[in-house]
Design a protein around this motif. Structure first.
Motif, short mmCIF file in Angstrom:
data_model
loop_
_atom_site.label_atom_id
_atom_site.label_comp_id
_atom_site.label_asym_id
_atom_site.label_seq_id
_atom_site.Cartn_x
_atom_site.Cartn_y
_atom_site.Cartn_z
N ILE A 50 -47.41 -57.09 -85.63
CA ILE A 50 -47.80 -56.02 -84.73
C ILE A 50 -49.07 -55.34 -85.25
CG2 ILE A 50 -47.10 -53.82 -83.70
CD1 ILE A 50 -44.40 -55.96 -85.11
N THR A 62 -46.77 -46.75 -83.63
CA THR A 62 -46.45 -47.57 -84.79
C THR A 62 -45.77 -46.73 -85.85
OG1 THR A 62 -48.39 -48.93 -84.33
CG2 THR A 62 -47.38 -49.17 -86.49
N VAL A 71 -47.43 -51.70 -78.29
CA VAL A 71 -46.61 -51.93 -79.48
C VAL A 71 -45.41 -52.81 -79.17
CG1 VAL A 71 -45.16 -50.84 -81.22
CG2 VAL A 71 -47.36 -49.83 -80.61
N GLU A 88 -39.87 -44.00 -77.16
CA GLU A 88 -39.98 -44.95 -78.27
C GLU A 88 -38.61 -45.22 -78.88
OE1 GLU A 88 -41.83 -42.26 -77.98
OE2 GLU A 88 -43.87 -42.99 -77.64
N GLU A 90 -52.05 -52.25 -84.96
CA GLU A 90 -51.97 -50.81 -84.80
C GLU A 90 -51.96 -50.43 -83.32
OE1 GLU A 90 -51.57 -47.21 -84.73
OE2 GLU A 90 -51.68 -47.99 -86.76
N ALA A 91 -51.17 -49.44 -82.98
CA ALA A 91 -51.09 -48.96 -81.60
C ALA A 91 -52.26 -48.06 -81.28
CB ALA A 91 -49.80 -48.19 -81.39
N GLY A 118 -50.00 -47.00 -89.62
CA GLY A 118 -50.16 -46.30 -88.36
C GLY A 118 -50.71 -44.92 -88.56
N ARG A 130 -49.74 -46.85 -74.77
CA ARG A 130 -49.40 -47.10 -76.16
C ARG A 130 -48.08 -47.86 -76.31
NH1 ARG A 130 -47.70 -42.29 -74.56
NH2 ARG A 130 -45.76 -41.39 -75.34
N LEU A 162 -45.68 -55.01 -89.72
CA LEU A 162 -46.75 -54.11 -89.30
C LEU A 162 -47.72 -53.99 -90.46
CD1 LEU A 162 -43.90 -53.05 -87.91
CD2 LEU A 162 -45.41 -51.25 -87.06
#
Length: 882
Positions: free
Chosen positions: A70, A269, A85, A224, A72-73, A263, A81, A259
Motif C-alpha cells: 500500500i 494510512t 487506501v 475507516e 501513502e494515502a 503515513g 482517500r 505499508l
C-alpha cells in the motif's frame, strides 16, 4: 531480491521470525499482528526492510503468500482517500495470490464500501434505509452477471397488447427486479447483524436484529474503522473457508499488508495502522499480519533482537483477543554490514512456505469432487427409487404417512364401563338443562334430537370394551356442547339442541320396539314437530334396519354413526357419516394386492397372492363386508364362523371356496392349511372383534404355522380393541393392518379434527382409552351434520315454522353444498340425496409395539385436500367411489 534489505544487526533473525509468523497455519494462530518499523535517526532502513520484504514474498512473478503493498494515502481533505487506501489493499490481494489460492471474495467489505459511499435525502428512516439498500444493490449489480441478467429481464418497457404478454409484463418486475433486491437486503442484514458478528458491537446496536441499512450515519462517521473491520472479517472467512473447498484447504498462510511509507498525521494510512489492534479485537481476526513504517505511538520501540523474541512467542501461542502490536526501532546502518544477517538473507532470498501449490490441482480436485458428488447422489436416488418408490421393492409396508406426534396406546380406566357410560349420560343431561334455560330467553329456538344406541350395563371390561357405546355417547355429548355454544352466540340463526338418549338393548334387539314407541309418541302430539331426527344406529344388524324403517317411515331423518353395511342404505331417510363396506373392501383388497404386507423372510415383504376371509354369515355387517372383499380380491376363500350364543347355525358351505367352522380352533387350523398351500396368504378378518384375540392364541399354540400370519382387519377392530388386546406385543410374528375412520390423537385431517381432539382431551385427558378411537369423532360428526341441517332449516324458513320436512330437504341437498362439511373424520360431502359421503376418508393402520402407524390414507381431508395416492412415494392411486 533480499539484498534490498539492509544487513543491519539482527535483521536476518527478525525477517525469519516475521515470516514464520506469516506461515503459521489455521487452527494454530493467535490474533492478527501489527508490526511497526520505526526509523531511529536519519536514514531509510525501515522503509528498505518493508520494501525488501515485499520482494521476498514474491518469486519469479508469482506471490508465495497473499499480500498487498500500500502506498501513502492522499491527505484527509481529499474525498478519494478511502478508495485509494482500501482499494489498493483489495487490488493488491487480488493480484498477489499464491498458486491454488482461488478467487478472493470480499462480500462484507464491498457491501460496507458501497454503503459508506451511498447517500440519501429521504427523511423517513424506513424509506431512507430502503433507498440506501437500493443504491448498494445497484453497486453490487455492476459486478454480477446474474443480477445484470435479472435486471434486464425485470426492466420495464412498452406495455404489450395481448393478455398473456400483459401478465408477463406486470409479473416480471416483482419477480426479477423487486424480489432479488429484497433478497439482497435480507442477506446483507443477516450477514452484518448476526448476534455473533462484529457489526452489532461496533455500531452499538441494541438487542433485536434491526435493519442494517438504518445505521448509515455510524458507518459514515467512522468510515475507516468500518471498512477495516469488514476487510478483516472477510479475510478471516477466506482463511477459514469450508473444508470441502479445495482452494480453502490450500490457504495455509496469513495475509500480509505492507505499508512501506510512513503515513502523514491524520492520513488514512496512519488511521489504518493506529486502529488495527482494536479492529482485530472486534472481529476476532487471526489471518492478517500488518507490516508498516510509522511512528512508535504509545509503544516503546524494541530493538530488532528483542522484537524477534516477541514475534517468536506470538508464533507459538494460539488464541484470540486484542490484536498483538510491537514497535521495532531500526537503527541506521553504520560501518560494515552485519555478516550473519547478510549471509542469512543471501542464503534464503525469499519466504519459505512449507508447500507451493499450483492452480491446476484445486481445479482438478473440484472437478473430481463434483463428479463424485453427482455419482453419489445418483446412486442414492437409485436406491431411494428401488427401496422407497419402486412398487417392486421388497421393503415391508409400514408408515406411509408421517405422524406429527406420538400415537401411544391409551390406558384402561380405573372406573367400570357402567360408571363411565353413566358419566357420559350426565354430560348430555347437563347440556339439556342448559338448553331448557336458554329456551326461556327471547328469540331462542330449541329442538330435540334422539340418540338411539346400545347402553353399557356391565361392570367388567371384557364385555364393555367392544360395544363402542362409551366413546360414541361421549362424541354425542361433545357435539351437543359445541352446537349449543354456537347457538348461544348466534340466537337468530342457530338452534339449541336437546338430546334424548334411548336404549336399543344388546345387539339392538330393543331397537324396533323403542322406535315404535317414539313414533307413537310423536303421533300423539298431533303434528308438534319438536323432534328433528335420530342419530346412532351404529351396528348393521337386522333389528337395526327394522328400527331404521320404522323411524324413516314416520318422516324422521336418521344419521348413523358407525354402521357400514350396504343394506343400511335401503331407506330414503337414512344417511351415515362413515364410509360404507364397499369402499372399505375395495381399499383393503387394493392394499392386499399391491402393498408389501406379507412377510416372506426377515425384513422382506411382498403383496398377498391369496386371501382367506373369516366372516359371520349371521351378522349383516360381517356377511356384507366379506362378500364385497371376495368380489374385489379374485380367488379369495371364506371360512364361515359365528360365536354368538343362541344364534341360528351357520349355513352349510356351498362351493369349493367356502367352508364352515364350528370353533375358533378349527378356524385357526384351516387358516394354517391355506398358508401352507401359499405362504403369501393374507387373512381378512370380517368378523366381530370379540373373538380376534382368542383366534390369535389358537393360531399360535394350536397349529403348525409357528404363529407367522398377516391379518387385514375391518373397521370393527378399533384402536381401543387393539390397545386392550396388544396383538403385536403378544404375537410378534403377526403383522396386523386394520381399517380406521379416524386417528384423532396423532393424525387429524383438518381444523375440525383439531377442534374435536382438543375438546376431547380437555374433557377426558390425553391418555384416555378411546382418545385415538374412531367411535367418538364419528358420533361427533353425525350429530353436527344433523345439527347443521336443523340450522339450515331454520334459516331457510325465516320467520315461518320449520319441521322435519325442511330438515330432510337440507339433507337431500347436501349440507355444505358440493364441497361438503368439514368433520373430525374428514369431509362429509353428499351427492344429492346421497346416503354416504363421497370419497370419505379412510385409513389403513399398521399395528406396532409403539402404537398404530398410518400405512394408507385415502379420501378427502378437507374440501380441497384429497389424498389420491398411497404407498412408498405415492406409488399407487387411491380407490375412488364409482
Amino acid at each position: 531480491m533480499s539484498s534490498s534489505i539492509p544487513p543491519v544487526p539482527s535483521v536476518g533473525d527478525f525477517v525469519t521470525a516475521f515470516e514464520e509468523l506469516v506461515l503459521v497455519p489455521p487452527g494454530r494462530r493467535g490474533p492478527s499482528a501489527r508490526i511497526v518499523l520505526v526509523q531511529q535517526g536519519r536514514g531509510d532502513e525501515a522503509e528498505q526492510i518493508a520494501e525488501g520484504e515485499c520482494l521476498r514474498l514474491r518469486v519469479r512473478g508469482r506471490a508465495l503468500v497473499p499480500y498487498a503493498r500500500i502506498q501513502e494515502a492522499r491527505p484527509r481533505g481529499d474525498r478519494q482517500r478511502t478508495r485509494d487506501v482500501f482499494e489498493q489493499i483489495e487490488d493488491g490481494l487480488r493480484d498477489n495470490r499464491p498458486g491454488g489460492f482461488g478467487r478472493l471474495r470480499l462480500p462484507r467489505y464491498r457491501l460496507m464500501r458501497a454503503f459508506a459511499a451511498a447517500s440519501s435525502m429521504e427523511d423517513q428512516a424506513s424509506v431512507r434505509a430502503r433507498d440506501l439498500r437500493d443504491q448498494c444493490y445497484a453497486e453490487r449489480r455492476k459486478d454480477s452477471h446474474v443480477l445484470k441478467a435479472l435486471h434486464a429481464i425485470g426492466g420495464r418497457d412498452q406495455t404489450p397488447g395481448n393478455l398473456a404478454a400483459w401478465i408477463w409484463h406486470w409479473a416480471r418486475h416483482p419477480l426479477f427486479g423487486v424480489l432479488p433486491r429484497w433478497l439482497y437486503g435480507f442477506r446483507a442484514g443477516r450477514r452484518m447483524m448476526g448476534k455473533g458478528g462484529w457489526f452489532r458491537r461496533w455500531a452499538r446496536v441494541p438487542s433485536g436484529r434491526g435493519d442494517f441499512f438504518r445505521h448509515h450515519d455510524a458507518v459514515v462517521a467512522e468510515r475507516e474503522d468500518a471498512l477495516l473491520c469488514a476487510l478483516l472479517d472477510d479475510l478471516e472467512a477466506a482463511a477459514r473457508g469450508p473444508w470441502l473447498s479445495p482452494w480453502a484447504r490450500r490457504r495455509r498462510s496469513r495475509f500480509v499488508l505492507v505499508l512501506p511509507r510512513e503515513g502523514a498525521p491524520g492520513s488514512v494510512t496512519e488511521s489504518v495502522v493506529r486502529g488495527f489492534p482494536q479492529a482485530v479485537e472486534q472481529t476476532g481476526s487471526t489471518a492478517v499480519v500488518l507490516l508498516a513504517v510509522g511512528r512508535a505511538g504509545p509503544d516503546t520501540p524494541q530493538s530488532l533482537a528483542m522484537a524477534t523474541t516477541t514475534i517468536d512467542s506470538w508464533a507459538r501461542s494460539p488464541g484470540r483477543g486484542r490484536g498483538r502490536a510491537v514497535a521495532v526501532g531500526v537503527e541506521p546502518l553504520a560501518g560494515e554490514p552485519d555478516q550473519e544477517a547478510e549471509g542469512r538473507l543471501r542464503g534464503y532470498p525469499e519466504i519459505q512456505p512449507r508447500r507451493v501449490y499450483s492452480d491446476v490441482a484445486p481445479r482438478a480436485e473440484a472437478s473430481l469432487m463434483a463428479v463424485a458428488g453427482v455419482t453419489a447422489l445418483s446412486l442414492l436416488a437409485c436406491l431411494a427409487v428401488v427401496h422407497f418408490v419402486d412398487p417392486a421393492s421388497d421393503r415391508c409396508l409400514g408408515a406411509s404417512v408421517s405422524m406429527p406426534e406420538s400415537a401411544a396406546p391409551g390406558r384402561i380406566p380405573e372406573q367400570s364401563p357402567k360408571e363411565l357410560y353413566a358419566r357420559a349420560r350426565e354430560a348430555i343431561d347437563e347440556q339439556n338443562k342448559q338448553a331448557e334455560k336458554a329456551a326461556k330467553r327471547a328469540d331462542t329456538v330449541i329442538r330435540t334430537v334422539v340418540y338411539l344406541g346400545i347402553p353399557v350395563t356391565v361392570d367388567n371390561w371384557n364385555d364393555g370394551l367392544y360395544s363402542g357405546a362409551i366413546p360414541e355417547l361421549r362424541g354425542i355429548a361433545l357435539a351437543q356442547e359445541q352446537l349449543n355454544s354456537e347457538a348461544a352466540k348466534d340466537v337468530h340463526r342457530k338452534v339449541w339442541l336437546r338430546v334424548r338418549v334411548l336404549d336399543a338393548g344388546p345387539r339392538f334387539t330393543n331397537g324396533p320396539e323403542v322406535a315404535g314407541e317414539l313414533v307413537r309418541e310423536m303421533a300423539e302430539r298431533k303434528g308438534d314437530q319438536e323432534i328433528m331426527g335420530v342419530v346412532g344406529l351404529g351396528q348393521s344388524r337386522a333389528d337395526t334396519m327394522t328400527a331404521r324403517d320404522i323411524l324413516g317411515d314416520a318422516g324422521l331423518p336418521v344419521i348413523s354413526t358407525t354402521a357400514t353395511a350396504l343394506e343400511m342404505q335401503q331407506h330414503g331417510m337414512y344417511r351415515q357419516v362413515a364410509p360404507d363396506n364397499r369402499r372399505e373392501a375395495r381399499i383393503a383388497a387394493d392394499l392386499a394386492r399391491r402393498g408389501n404386507i406379507v412377510e416372506t423372510s426377515a425384513g422382506t415383504c411382498a403383496p398377498a397372492r391369496s386371501a382367506v376371509v373369516v366372516a359371520d354369515p349371521t351378522d349383516s355387517y360381517s356377511a356384507n363386508l366379506s362378500e364385497l372383499f371376495m368380489a374385489e380380491f379374485a380367488g379369495a376363500r371364506t371360512i364361515r364362523y359365528t360365536a354368538e350364543p343362541g344364534r341360528e347355525p351357520v349355513p352349510p358351505a356351498s362351493g369349493d371356496r367356502v367352508e364352515s367352522a364350528s370353533t375358533l380352533a378349527e378356524v385357526a387350523i384351516r387358516v394354517c392349511e391355506r398358508l401352507r398351500e401359499d405362504p403369501r396368504t393374507v387373512v381378512y378378518w370380517a368378523a366381530r372383534p370379540t373373538e380376534f384375540s382368542a383366534f390369535l392364541e389358537e393360531f399360535a399354540g394350536g397349529t403348525g404355522c409357528d404363529g407367522r400370519l398377516t391379518v387385514l382387519g375391518g373397521n370393527d377392530i378399533t384402536n381401543a380393541v387393539v390397545d386392550a388386546q396388544h396383538p403385536s406385543a403378544l404375537h410378534p410374528r403377526v403383522r396386523l393392518y386394520y381399517a380406521a375412520h379416524a386417528l384423532p390423537r396423532s393424525h387429524s385431517p383438518n381444523v375440525m379434527g383439531d377442534r374435536f381432539r382438543d375438546q376431547y382431551r380437555k374433557a377426558y385427558g390425553a391418555d384416555d382409552l378411546w382418545g385415538n378411537d374412531g367411535h367418538a369423532p364419528l358420533a361427533w360428526d353425525a350429530l353436527r351434520l344433523l345439527g347443521s341441517a336443523v340450522n339450515s332449516a331454520r334459516q331457510d324458513a325465516g320467520s315461518a315454522p320449520f319441521g322435519l320436512g325442511t330438515v330432510q330437504q337440507s339433507l337431500v341437498r347436501g349440507v355444505g353444498g358440493p364441497d361438503g362439511k368439514r368433520g373430525a373424520t374428514g369431509v362429509l360431502a353428499f351427492d344429492r340425496n346421497g346416503k354416504v359421503p363421497v370419497n370419505k376418508r379412510l385409513l389403513m393402520l399398521h399395528d406396532t409395539d409403539s402404537g398404530p402407524e398410518v400405512a394408507l390414507e385415502c379420501g378427502f381431508r378437507a374440501s380441497q385436500d384429497e389424498r389420491t395416492s398411497w404407498g412408498p412415494g405415492g406409488a399407487f392411486p387411491c380407490v375412488r367411489d364409482e
